[in-house]
Design a protein around this motif. Structure first.
Motif, PDB file in Angstrom:
ATOM      1  N   TRP A 162      -2.884 -19.910 -43.397  1.00 19.61           N
ATOM      2  CA  TRP A 162      -3.350 -20.634 -42.215  1.00 19.61           C
ATOM      3  C   TRP A 162      -3.191 -22.151 -42.358  1.00 19.61           C
ATOM      4  CZ3 TRP A 162      -4.707 -17.391 -38.288  1.00 19.61           C
ATOM      5  CH2 TRP A 162      -4.993 -16.068 -38.629  1.00 19.61           C
ATOM      6  N   LEU A 192     -11.065 -17.695 -41.277  1.00 22.33           N
ATOM      7  CA  LEU A 192     -10.853 -19.007 -41.894  1.00 22.33           C
ATOM      8  C   LEU A 192     -12.150 -19.595 -42.417  1.00 22.33           C
ATOM      9  CD1 LEU A 192      -8.176 -18.659 -40.215  1.00 22.33           C
ATOM     10  CD2 LEU A 192      -8.145 -21.149 -40.066  1.00 22.33           C
ATOM     11  N   TYR A 196     -12.216 -20.498 -46.355  1.00 26.94           N
ATOM     12  CA  TYR A 196     -12.194 -21.888 -46.790  1.00 26.94           C
ATOM     13  C   TYR A 196     -13.573 -22.533 -46.852  1.00 26.94           C
ATOM     14  CZ  TYR A 196      -7.255 -21.305 -45.533  1.00 26.94           C
ATOM     15  OH  TYR A 196      -5.960 -20.858 -45.443  1.00 26.94           O
ATOM     16  N   GLY A 201     -13.154 -24.849 -43.122  1.00 20.72           N
ATOM     17  CA  GLY A 201     -12.661 -23.885 -42.140  1.00 20.72           C
ATOM     18  C   GLY A 201     -12.538 -24.489 -40.756  1.00 20.72           C
ATOM     19  N   THR A 204      -9.721 -26.998 -40.645  1.00 22.64           N
ATOM     20  CA  THR A 204      -8.419 -26.337 -40.504  1.00 22.64           C
ATOM     21  C   THR A 204      -8.191 -25.896 -39.075  1.00 22.64           C
ATOM     22  OG1 THR A 204      -8.568 -25.566 -42.799  1.00 22.64           O
ATOM     23  CG2 THR A 204      -6.980 -24.452 -41.374  1.00 22.64           C
ATOM     24  N   TRP A 205      -9.224 -25.338 -38.448  1.00 27.67           N
ATOM     25  CA  TRP A 205      -9.066 -24.893 -37.064  1.00 27.67           C
ATOM     26  C   TRP A 205      -8.783 -26.066 -36.120  1.00 27.67           C
ATOM     27  CZ3 TRP A 205      -7.279 -20.882 -35.244  1.00 27.67           C
ATOM     28  CH2 TRP A 205      -7.621 -19.601 -35.686  1.00 27.67           C
TER      29      TRP A 205
END
Length: 440
Positions: A162, A192, A196, A201, A204-205
């Motif tokens: 990801w 995610l 993470y 997380g 990242t999103w």
């Protein structure tokens, strides 16, 4: 596009919808006519899948006749809450939260079938209900639908995980399903966050959403359409949709990430089953070696839950049990289930509302970063979650969103969501100001 139901099944569905709990009457008449006992199966599987199981099951069990009631998960819940559960004997579908919700209602009876050769877990994901009320029959894996030709034209590598999707090179090339409106997507958000951690997380999103060129809403174009056409190079999805599109000639492939998750389909026998032995026979068949092999047919291409089946498949057929041994399925669905509705609402306010503004801010940030400027403060504002992990674990807050099942209408925003919306807007405004000050 093939119809999901042939004319005979559509006629039956109309009858079932009209009669509800009175369904037993036409089924009794059917049994007298055919001399076989009806087994009423409520399912969301398409006709390509159901008809193959129907033919094989009835050949192996000639005393029974399957009857189909087709319901998507958000429709199945009220249907199975009818008096006498709408005449259903079996529920068979990919909707973990619907099974758990109905289990809490006392809607199921024990499966009561042997589980020889069937594991209880894959990685950290449970495949069977701890109380023996339902069990998984197949799995869909999360990952990336990719267009190899589009990636090659753009000079992009196929992502392995990801975090690869946060690279500026993917800007505008990603399709994201909206978790509050697309059934399979809430689990994807949580994958995610578990992989993470809460802070990283959400960071990242945010970066992935900043690279998204298309948001997939319920009823809009499919991820496979956007990626297959070359309009976008990559889409976030589950393998089932890619397999169906590839079978119809789409120039696609599916890539499983290093941190994955599954969306299992389960089977259960209703508490009010008029034919519990027939229901048990059907569940036993679906989980048998013969039933599991049907799932691997090229027109279906599912992931069976019986590990021995994979020994007979080509090496190219993805084996989730082998991947799990490498840590690919450490996502714990039981841990995340109660917060999926909450996560969807947070995702909506942080990354979907004002998405165009988010995309612009990430583009400006990437340009400033490439120019050697310190963008840490602006990045933190764009990446910070709207609430803490401790707040998200509050059962009272989770209960506010627990009825937002797959594909259901979330309705108007509540008080918490309005607060999150304002917080998200404030973060974006502050990030924009910082970027402007550095000339980005």
């Amino acid at each position: 596009m093939k119809s999901l139901l042939n004319p005979r099944r559509r006629r039956f569905l109309a009858t079932a919808a009209g009669l509800g709990s009175l369904l037993a009457a036409p089924l009794a008449a059917s049994a007298r006519t055919t001399g076989r006992q009806p087994v009423v199966v409520v399912t969301s599987y398409n006709d390509e899948t159901f008809s193959r199981f129907e033919a094989a099951f009835e050949k192996a069990n000639p005393r029974y006749k399957l009857q189909l009631v087709w319901r998507m998960p958000h429709d199945a819940l009220p249907y199975l809450r009818q008096p006498a559960q709408g005449g259903a004997d079996v529920y068979w579908s990919a909707s973990p939260r619907t099974f758990a919700t109905l289990a809490a209602d006392g809607a199921w009876q024990p499966l009561g079938i042997a589980r020889d050769g069937l594991p209880e877990n894959i990685g950290k994901a449970r495949l069977s209900d701890a109380n023996g009320l339902y069990t998984a029959t197949e799995m869909a894996g999360y990952g990336f639908i990719v267009n190899p030709g589009a990636l090659a034209r753009l000079g992009l590598a196929e992502p392995k995980d990801w975090r690869d999707l946060t690279a500026p090179a993917y800007a505008g090339q990603i399709v994201i399903p909206i978790p509050s409106r697309v059934g399979f997507a809430p689990v994807m958000v949580d994958i995610l966050l578990q992989a993470y951690g809460w802070e990283k997380g959400w960071a990242t999103w945010s970066a992935i959403a900043g690279n998204a060129g298309t948001l997939m809403d319920r009823g809009s174009t499919f991820v496979t359409d956007e990626v297959g056409s070359g309009r976008r190079a990559l889409g976030l999805s589950i393998d089932f949709f890619a397999v169906a599109a590839i079978a119809n000639g789409a120039p696609l492939r599916f890539a499983y990430p290093a941190h994955g998750g599954i969306n299992p389909a389960h089977i259960a026998i209703t508490k009010s089953a008029g034919n519990p032995e027939g229901a048990r026979a059907f569940a036993r068949f679906v989980l048998s070696a013969a039933g599991q092999k049907i799932l691997t047919h090229s027109d279906i291409h599912k992931l069976p839950v019986r590990p021995a089946v994979y020994r007979e498949l080509p090496d190219a057929y993805f084996n989730p049990f082998a991947a799990a041994e490498k840590g690919a399925f450490d996502y714990d669905g039981e841990l995340g289930r109660n917060r999926l509705g909450l996560l969807s609402a947070l995702f909506e306010q942080m990354l979907i509302n004002s998405h165009g503004e988010l995309v612009e801010l990430w583009q400006r940030l990437h340009r400033a970063e490439a120019a050697g400027k310190n963008v840490a403060a602006a990045r933190q504002l764009l990446e910070s979650p709207l609430i803490s992990a401790a707040e998200a674990d509050d059962p009272a807050l989770q209960r506010q969103f627990r009825n937002r099942l797959e594909g259901s209408d979330p309705g108007s925003a509540g008080a918490s969501e309005l607060v999150w919306h304002e917080r998200s807007q404030a973060n974006r405004t502050a990030a924009g100001r910082l970027l402007q000050e550095m000339g980005a």
